[in-house]
Design an enzyme around this catalytic site. Structure first.
Site, PDB file in Angstrom:
ATOM      1  CG  HIS A  72       9.488  15.578 -47.049  1.00  0.00           C
ATOM      2  ND1 HIS A  72       9.163  14.443 -47.584  1.00  0.00           N
ATOM      3  CD2 HIS A  72      10.602  16.212 -47.559  1.00  0.00           C
ATOM      4  CE1 HIS A  72      10.064  14.442 -48.669  1.00  0.00           C
ATOM      5  NE2 HIS A  72      10.846  15.506 -48.766  1.00  0.00           N
ATOM      6  CG  HIS A  95      13.190  17.373 -54.247  1.00  0.00           C
ATOM      7  ND1 HIS A  95      14.148  17.545 -55.147  1.00  0.00           N
ATOM      8  CD2 HIS A  95      13.417  16.083 -53.812  1.00  0.00           C
ATOM      9  CE1 HIS A  95      15.367  17.270 -54.676  1.00  0.00           C
ATOM     10  NE2 HIS A  95      14.952  16.303 -53.916  1.00  0.00           N
ATOM     11  CG  HIS A 146      13.433   8.129 -51.127  1.00  0.00           C
ATOM     12  ND1 HIS A 146      13.404   8.398 -52.277  1.00  0.00           N
ATOM     13  CD2 HIS A 146      12.599   9.307 -50.691  1.00  0.00           C
ATOM     14  CE1 HIS A 146      12.922   9.584 -52.800  1.00  0.00           C
ATOM     15  NE2 HIS A 146      12.702  10.304 -51.717  1.00  0.00           N
TER      16      HIS A 146
HETATM   17 FE   LIG Z   1      11.614  12.468 -51.601  1.00  0.00          FE
END
Ligand SMILES: [Fe+2]
Length: 282
Positions: A172, A71, A199
């Site tokens: 990530h 993102h 998350h």
């Molecule tokens: Fe994230």
């Protein structure tokens, strides 16, 4: 034995995440005397990407380095900030060919110098992104090798020598298998490898056989009364209708609905091996 304390905080989600980070991080830093704080900020701006303002809030809260993920490209106006020299990273393994149209903004790693007992400690912080069930970017395994070679840290395993920087990695990624594989691949060459992106905090924090502290996912920082920090009603509608309604951050009803999630790791400066790792959630 001089030990070094590192805090890594998982994806900060929107204003609830920024608010709780500002409240909790200064106290966490003071409690453990942290020498390095790495915060993943790729969801800080309303849940999607970063802005100059949200980056400033994370840095002011006490982060030394802000890492990214898929993102990080969300806000086009943020791309120049990635080039500004501020301590913000995007995943290093996005393809780059050097052409005006083919390159990507920013950097995927940086070296940071800190002081411990009057001596310099050097950290190499690297941001990588997985490819399983994600965009098919360059190989994160080979990218790590190339970065180590570039920083004269190449060599087939073994623990870091005293003069070498302590290597800290934010991976990530979606796939647990890919995350654990990278952890073992870097074991003995990185001091700390922490996953982000899902998350949801995992409870598998441990020290790998050659001394690397590892966790599959740090968890997110934000509102707990939702789905991965986002509004549960919208997420249910997305799942039932299969329409990609725009997600919004969950709205916490009280302070106890929010948490900072991550880990605190203790590393031996001389050997580059981890001495301990424990989770933060609160
Ligand atoms: Fe994230």
């Amino acid at each position: 034995m001089a030990s070094v304390c590192v805090i890594m905080i998982g994806d900060v989600v929107g204003d609830p995440g920024l608010d709780v980070l500002e409240k909790r991080l200064p106290e966490l830093k003071a409690d453990c005397g942290a020498h390095l704080v790495v915060v993943n900020g790729e969801n800080a701006a309303g849940g999607f990407g970063l802005t100059e303002e949200s980056l400033a809030r994370i840095l002011l809260a006490g982060a030394d380095v802000v890492t990214g993920g898929n993102h990080i490209w969300e806000k086009r106006e943020f791309w120049p900030v990635l080039e500004s020299g501020k301590p913000v990273l995007r995943p290093a393994n996005y393809p780059q060919d050097g052409s005006p149209q083919g390159g990507v903004s920013g950097r995927g790693w940086l070296v940071l110098e800190k002081q411990l007992d009057g001596q310099n400690i050097s950290f190499l912080v690297i941001n990588l992104q997985g490819r399983k069930r994600m965009t098919a970017i360059d190989c994160p395994f080979r990218c790590f090798d190339a970065i180590l070679a570039e920083t004269r840290e190449s060599g087939g395993g073994g623990t870091a020598a005293p003069a070498r920087p302590l290597v800290v990695v934010d991976f990530h990624a979606e796939s647990t298998e890919e995350k654990e594989s990278l952890g073992y691949y870097l074991d003995g060459r990185a001091a700390l490898v922490a996953g982000t992106h899902t998350h949801v905090q995992t409870t598998d924090e441990r020290i790998l056989p050659n001394g690397t502290a590892y966790i599959t996912d740090l968890g997110m920082t934000g509102a707990l009364n939702g789905v991965i920090g986002m509004d549960a009603g919208i997420c249910i509608n997305r799942a039932r209708s299969q329409i990609a309604y725009r997600m919004e951050c969950a709205r916490p009803e009280s302070e106890t609905d929010c948490a900072v999630q991550g880990i605190i790791a203790e590393l031996d400066r001389e050997s580059g091996r981890a001495l301990g790792i424990r989770r933060i959630r609160g």
